[in-house]
Write an enzyme that holds these catalytic residues in place. Structure first.
Site, PDB file in Angstrom:
ATOM      1  N   CYS A   2      -6.891 -13.153  34.201  1.00  0.00           N
ATOM      2  CA  CYS A   2      -5.722 -13.909  35.112  1.00  0.00           C
ATOM      3  C   CYS A   2      -4.477 -13.814  34.734  1.00  0.00           C
ATOM      4  O   CYS A   2      -4.145 -13.770  33.602  1.00  0.00           O
ATOM      5  CB  CYS A   2      -6.377 -15.356  35.161  1.00  0.00           C
ATOM      6  SG  CYS A   2      -8.116 -15.644  35.463  1.00  0.00           S
ATOM      7  N   ARG A  27      -4.173  -8.285  35.371  1.00  0.00           N
ATOM      8  CA  ARG A  27      -4.823  -8.942  34.597  1.00  0.00           C
ATOM      9  C   ARG A  27      -6.017  -9.577  35.548  1.00  0.00           C
ATOM     10  O   ARG A  27      -6.889 -10.230  35.001  1.00  0.00           O
ATOM     11  CB  ARG A  27      -4.079 -10.160  34.389  1.00  0.00           C
ATOM     12  CG  ARG A  27      -2.874  -9.710  33.595  1.00  0.00           C
ATOM     13  CD  ARG A  27      -1.853 -10.957  33.241  1.00  0.00           C
ATOM     14  NE  ARG A  27      -2.721 -12.007  32.373  1.00  0.00           N
ATOM     15  CZ  ARG A  27      -2.802 -11.735  30.907  1.00  0.00           C
ATOM     16  NH1 ARG A  27      -2.139 -10.547  30.263  1.00  0.00           N
ATOM     17  NH2 ARG A  27      -3.584 -12.525  30.084  1.00  0.00           N
ATOM     18  N   TRP A  74      -9.163 -13.185  37.790  1.00  0.00           N
ATOM     19  CA  TRP A  74     -10.441 -12.732  37.113  1.00  0.00           C
ATOM     20  C   TRP A  74     -11.381 -13.614  37.079  1.00  0.00           C
ATOM     21  O   TRP A  74     -11.451 -14.343  36.104  1.00  0.00           O
ATOM     22  CB  TRP A  74     -10.135 -12.001  35.852  1.00  0.00           C
ATOM     23  CG  TRP A  74     -11.246 -10.913  35.476  1.00  0.00           C
ATOM     24  CD1 TRP A  74     -11.217  -9.669  36.038  1.00  0.00           C
ATOM     25  CD2 TRP A  74     -12.222 -11.117  34.670  1.00  0.00           C
ATOM     26  NE1 TRP A  74     -12.421  -9.005  35.358  1.00  0.00           N
ATOM     27  CE2 TRP A  74     -13.193 -10.059  34.733  1.00  0.00           C
ATOM     28  CE3 TRP A  74     -12.632 -12.255  34.002  1.00  0.00           C
ATOM     29  CZ2 TRP A  74     -14.136  -9.659  33.809  1.00  0.00           C
ATOM     30  CZ3 TRP A  74     -13.664 -12.083  33.077  1.00  0.00           C
ATOM     31  CH2 TRP A  74     -14.431 -10.828  32.926  1.00  0.00           C
ATOM     32  N   ASN A 100      -5.495 -19.954  32.919  1.00  0.00           N
ATOM     33  CA  ASN A 100      -6.129 -18.541  32.424  1.00  0.00           C
ATOM     34  C   ASN A 100      -6.854 -18.725  31.282  1.00  0.00           C
ATOM     35  O   ASN A 100      -6.418 -19.375  30.312  1.00  0.00           O
ATOM     36  CB  ASN A 100      -5.119 -17.628  32.200  1.00  0.00           C
ATOM     37  CG  ASN A 100      -5.429 -16.537  31.277  1.00  0.00           C
ATOM     38  OD1 ASN A 100      -6.376 -16.055  31.313  1.00  0.00           O
ATOM     39  ND2 ASN A 100      -4.500 -15.803  30.493  1.00  0.00           N
ATOM     40  N   GLY A 101      -8.279 -18.535  31.219  1.00  0.00           N
ATOM     41  CA  GLY A 101      -9.131 -18.909  30.085  1.00  0.00           C
ATOM     42  C   GLY A 101     -10.537 -19.224  30.270  1.00  0.00           C
ATOM     43  O   GLY A 101     -10.877 -19.249  31.529  1.00  0.00           O
ATOM     44  N   GLU A 485     -14.664   8.309  24.925  1.00  0.00           N
ATOM     45  CA  GLU A 485     -13.599   7.852  25.699  1.00  0.00           C
ATOM     46  C   GLU A 485     -13.541   8.508  27.440  1.00  0.00           C
ATOM     47  O   GLU A 485     -13.255   7.693  28.119  1.00  0.00           O
ATOM     48  CB  GLU A 485     -12.293   8.085  25.150  1.00  0.00           C
ATOM     49  CG  GLU A 485     -11.122   7.812  25.857  1.00  0.00           C
ATOM     50  CD  GLU A 485     -10.700   6.406  26.136  1.00  0.00           C
ATOM     51  OE1 GLU A 485     -11.569   5.556  25.776  1.00  0.00           O
ATOM     52  OE2 GLU A 485      -9.912   6.109  26.924  1.00  0.00           O
ATOM     53  N   LYS A 489     -13.792   6.299  30.577  1.00  0.00           N
ATOM     54  CA  LYS A 489     -12.617   6.710  31.757  1.00  0.00           C
ATOM     55  C   LYS A 489     -13.179   6.821  33.125  1.00  0.00           C
ATOM     56  O   LYS A 489     -12.922   6.227  34.130  1.00  0.00           O
ATOM     57  CB  LYS A 489     -12.049   7.639  31.173  1.00  0.00           C
ATOM     58  CG  LYS A 489     -10.307   7.673  31.066  1.00  0.00           C
ATOM     59  CD  LYS A 489      -9.446   6.488  30.444  1.00  0.00           C
ATOM     60  CE  LYS A 489     -10.047   5.255  30.412  1.00  0.00           C
ATOM     61  NZ  LYS A 489      -9.413   4.548  29.223  1.00  0.00           N
ATOM     62  N   GLU A 492     -15.093   3.752  34.533  1.00  0.00           N
ATOM     63  CA  GLU A 492     -14.282   2.608  35.027  1.00  0.00           C
ATOM     64  C   GLU A 492     -13.571   2.952  36.250  1.00  0.00           C
ATOM     65  O   GLU A 492     -13.283   2.209  37.027  1.00  0.00           O
ATOM     66  CB  GLU A 492     -13.493   1.879  33.871  1.00  0.00           C
ATOM     67  CG  GLU A 492     -12.469   2.823  33.342  1.00  0.00           C
ATOM     68  CD  GLU A 492     -11.904   2.080  32.100  1.00  0.00           C
ATOM     69  OE1 GLU A 492     -11.657   0.671  31.997  1.00  0.00           O
ATOM     70  OE2 GLU A 492     -11.156   2.649  31.045  1.00  0.00           O
ATOM     71  N   HIS A 508     -31.921  14.426  20.313  1.00  0.00           N
ATOM     72  CA  HIS A 508     -32.801  13.435  20.324  1.00  0.00           C
ATOM     73  C   HIS A 508     -32.886  12.308  21.358  1.00  0.00           C
ATOM     74  O   HIS A 508     -33.440  11.218  21.089  1.00  0.00           O
ATOM     75  CB  HIS A 508     -32.253  12.596  18.956  1.00  0.00           C
ATOM     76  CG  HIS A 508     -32.198  13.377  17.843  1.00  0.00           C
ATOM     77  ND1 HIS A 508     -33.207  13.948  17.248  1.00  0.00           N
ATOM     78  CD2 HIS A 508     -31.136  14.097  17.351  1.00  0.00           C
ATOM     79  CE1 HIS A 508     -32.985  14.927  16.092  1.00  0.00           C
ATOM     80  NE2 HIS A 508     -31.563  14.866  16.154  1.00  0.00           N
ATOM     81  N   LYS A 607      -7.026  -5.951  32.819  1.00  0.00           N
ATOM     82  CA  LYS A 607      -6.411  -5.311  31.663  1.00  0.00           C
ATOM     83  C   LYS A 607      -6.541  -5.990  30.527  1.00  0.00           C
ATOM     84  O   LYS A 607      -6.618  -5.267  29.611  1.00  0.00           O
ATOM     85  CB  LYS A 607      -4.992  -4.991  32.212  1.00  0.00           C
ATOM     86  CG  LYS A 607      -4.174  -4.221  31.471  1.00  0.00           C
ATOM     87  CD  LYS A 607      -4.404  -2.661  31.381  1.00  0.00           C
ATOM     88  CE  LYS A 607      -3.683  -1.822  30.397  1.00  0.00           C
ATOM     89  NZ  LYS A 607      -4.153  -0.683  30.314  1.00  0.00           N
TER      90      LYS A 607
HETATM   91  O1  M6R Z   1      -5.768  -4.380  25.149  1.00  0.00           O
HETATM   92  P1  M6R Z   1      -6.890  -3.991  24.106  1.00  0.00           P
HETATM   93  O2  M6R Z   1      -6.486  -2.653  23.984  1.00  0.00           O
HETATM   94  O3  M6R Z   1      -7.192  -4.861  23.189  1.00  0.00           O
HETATM   95  O4  M6R Z   1      -8.052  -3.635  25.333  1.00  0.00           O
HETATM   96  C1  M6R Z   1      -9.165  -3.281  24.816  1.00  0.00           C
HETATM   97  C2  M6R Z   1     -10.307  -2.856  26.130  1.00  0.00           C
HETATM   98  O5  M6R Z   1     -10.362  -4.080  27.032  1.00  0.00           O
HETATM   99  C3  M6R Z   1      -9.625  -1.889  26.933  1.00  0.00           C
HETATM  100  O6  M6R Z   1      -9.440  -0.647  26.044  1.00  0.00           O
HETATM  101  C4  M6R Z   1     -10.673  -1.369  27.974  1.00  0.00           C
HETATM  102  O7  M6R Z   1     -11.554  -0.834  27.577  1.00  0.00           O
HETATM  103  C5  M6R Z   1      -9.710  -0.214  29.116  1.00  0.00           C
HETATM  104  N1  M6R Z   1     -10.218  -0.867  30.518  1.00  0.00           N
HETATM  105  C6  M6R Z   1     -10.212   1.143  28.759  1.00  0.00           C
HETATM  106  O8  M6R Z   1      -9.589   1.879  29.810  1.00  0.00           O
END
Ligand code: M6R
Length: 612
Positions: A2, A27, A74, A100-101, A485, A489, A492, A508, A607
């Protein structure tokens, strides 16, 4: 999660709030809303969907006001819908609030309110807290400020709240615990935001509000208090951020801009720290704790998502260069598991946003138990940065695309510098290897630039494989976390199912997935394990899987075995992940775009994850 924005002053509030919300959409973007306060009273407009959808829906409405708050959501409690969108209004209609929270004990508070005859028009915890505040205000015949203070003492959970009160039209009441809040101080005006981006063109003077603080904000007055009603002197800081840094600068998406910024962001991260000729690494926030790190029984890396992957690579690097036992923990597991933490343990918290709730609580807990906390954080002044004893900023600049790209490579650059510094001081790395790695690290920005020049080839590969249903990503050693990673990527950004796996572990279980329709992405740059990885490629080929490889320039064996290759320049294996991840970022970006996905704002994501 949020985004919140607020304004009180002489200007029109609505355009400031809408522009601010667009900058905070990273956010969350489930719904948008604004509350505006003017001589005609309180007006609330809200709608499911992104900021642009709200904007369109209220053309022609009365938007005139000098005070206002806005929210981009969010969803946590209650599905994304118009009725669950913020701001919420209290039963009397006189108060409006954004949040927010998460209010964890909202069910209990709701029961109390229902027994007093309250009815609710949304499913949110926010509406409950708002009416709880109003009920206290009514019962105690007190000011809104006092009612907020009393209510917050009963609340468990995390919040930033902003409130407007029809009876105090020029004032915004704000409070924070666990979610970020920045107040911009202008001349006769104040701005509020989840980060500083909404206020950039108006002021460079900001106050970061701390947990358990409450702010009473009028155009020409900012009063900060703790929940015990004692005044606190606001600490006004100068913001070091330019508007251009949060704009797309001609790129189609923030994600692409951020991928292409990496030669510069890694350079910025090394600048002033690494002197390859003199053989020095200057990091004052690490130097202060050098003895504790050298003598630590173990280092625990705590992080989430992409930052966790950076931690995994750092584990390999620290163990190799510093001979210290390293553990890498998901913050969300670590915080609840009652982990054994001894005085003298060093915790490295890795976070782009510096606001990830799980990481923040994990380090708070470890700090209480006597651990040294070092933050590797991108956002200056963020909660994790402020909670840490020391550490180093990654200096990658604002990362706005929801998928983390440039923050990841900057994290790797910082963590590598820390490991090199500690290893050298500890004597676990030879002078020759140290000087070699410093020189190589210095060359990484140039090599990233070279890799980015291969983007058209990656785009063509993306076109070819965009309709695949699943992907498998494989790597060994330093490149195993890069495989994780790459898979994250792709998931998402394009919503294609992808698994990351250690290349050898694949036999395995996951090898059962391999058939002619499965693209298998090998992260196979030249390193100690290269021959083994080539054998793993053979195993996939033998089962008719399609092999796409990230390889070192000139690797003919892998080229021969692969259906398609993405090429990176040669580098020491410790530094290779900063290169091998680049084609994987591009691959997911181009597949996402080819599939028509909103790559900067993928569905269901946000984010900055400030809820647990
Ligand atoms: O702000 P942070 O690095 O603590 O965030 C961690 C994860 O939420 C963040 O890396 C998330 O996995 C991203 N969407 C990855 O692209």
């Amino acid at each position: 999660m949020c985004g919140i924005v607020g304004y009180t002053g002489p200007r029109e509030a609505y355009p400031i709030i809408i522009k601010g919300l667009k900058r905070l959409e990273y956010r969350g973007y489930d719904s948008t809303g604004v509350a505006l306060q003017s001589s005609t009273g309180l007006k609330v407009y809200k709608k499911k969907g992104k900021v642009a959808e709200l904007e369109e829906s209220i053309v022609g409405k009365d938007l005139h006001a000098n005070v206002g708050i806005g929210h981009t959501r969010w969803a946590t409690h209650g599905e994304p819908s118009d009725r669950n969108a913020h701001p919420h209004q209290s039963a009397s209609g006189k108060l409006a609030m954004i949040h927010n929270g998460i209010i964890e004990n909202y069910t209990q508070l709701k029961k109390e309110l229902v027994s007093k005859g309250y009815e609710f028009s949304s499913d949110t915890d926010t509406e409950v807290l708002l009416n709880f505040i109003e009920e206290i205000k009514k019962n105690n015949e007190c000011s809104l400020e006092e009612a907020v203070r009393v209510a917050l003492k009963r609340v468990t959970g995390a919040y930033v709240i902003l409130l407007l009160d029809e009876d105090n039209p020029d004032t915004i009441i704000a409070a924070r615990k666990g979610s970020p809040l920045v107040i911009g101080v202008g001349k006769g005006e104040h701005f509020l935001g989840s980060d500083a981006s909404p206020m950039l063109e108006y002021t460079k003077e900001v106050v970061y509000v701390n947990d358990y603080e409450l702010a009473i904000i009028k155009p020409d007055e900012l009063i900060l208090k703790n929940l015990g009603n004692e005044k606190i002197t606001p600490y006004v800081q100068k913001l070091d951020l330019e508007l251009a840094a949060i704009e797309k600068g001609g790129y189609e998406h923030f994600m692409l801009k951020e991928i292409f910024e990496q030669p510069q962001t890694i350079f910025d991260c090394l600048r002033g720290r690494l002197d390859a000729e003199a053989g020095t690494i200057t990091m004052s926030g690490i130097q202060q704790y050098a003895d504790q790190i050298i003598n630590a029984n173990r280092i625990v890396m705590v992080a989430c998502g992409t930052s966790w992957h950076a931690g995994l690579i750092a584990e390999y690097i620290f163990e190799e260069l510093c001979r210290i036992n390293v553990e890498v923990e998901y913050a969300s597991e670590f915080r609840y598991r009652n982990p054994v933490i001894n005085k003298g343990d060093v915790i490295i918290a890795i976070s782009q946003s510096g606001e990830t709730a799980d990481t923040l609580v994990a380090i708070d807990n470890a700090k209480e138990k006597g651990a040294i906390i070092l933050g590797v954080v991108n956002v200056v002044g963020s909660s994790i940065a402020r909670t840490s004893h020391g550490g180093a900023y990654t200096h990658a600049g604002p990362e706005i695309g929801v998928a983390s790209t440039k923050a990841f490579t900057a994290q790797l650059a910082v963590l590598t510098m820390i490991a090199l510094k500690v290893g050298y001081m500890k004597g676990t790395i030879s002078q020759e290897r140290y000087m070699h790695l410093l020189k190589e690290l210095n060359e990484i920005p140039e090599k990233v630039a070279w890799t980015l020049k291969q983007s058209d080839a990656v785009k063509a590969i993306a076109e070819k494989y965009k309709d695949a249903r699943d992907f498998l990503y494989l790597g060994r050693g330093y490149n195993f976390p890069v495989a994780l990673e790459g898979a994250l990527k792709l998931k998402e950004i394009s919503y294609i199912h992808a698994e990351g796996y250690p290349a050898a572990e694949m036999k395995h279980g996951p090898i059962a997935l391999v058939d002619k329709d499965l693209p298998v992405v090998f992260v196979a740059t030249k390193d100690t394990y290269h021959e083994k990885v080539v054998s793993n490629m053979q195993e996939i080929k033998a089962r008719k899987g399609m092999v796409i490889s990230v390889i070192t320039e000139g690797d003919e064996v892998s080229t021969e075995l692969s259906n398609d290759v993405m090429i990176v320049p040669e580098a020491d294996e410790i530094l290779a992940p900063m290169l091998s991840v680049i084609p994987l970022q591009l691959l997911s970006y181009y597949i996402g775009v080819a599939k028509g996905c909103d790559v900067d704002k993928p569905r269901n994501l946000a984010k900055s994850v400030t809820v647990e």
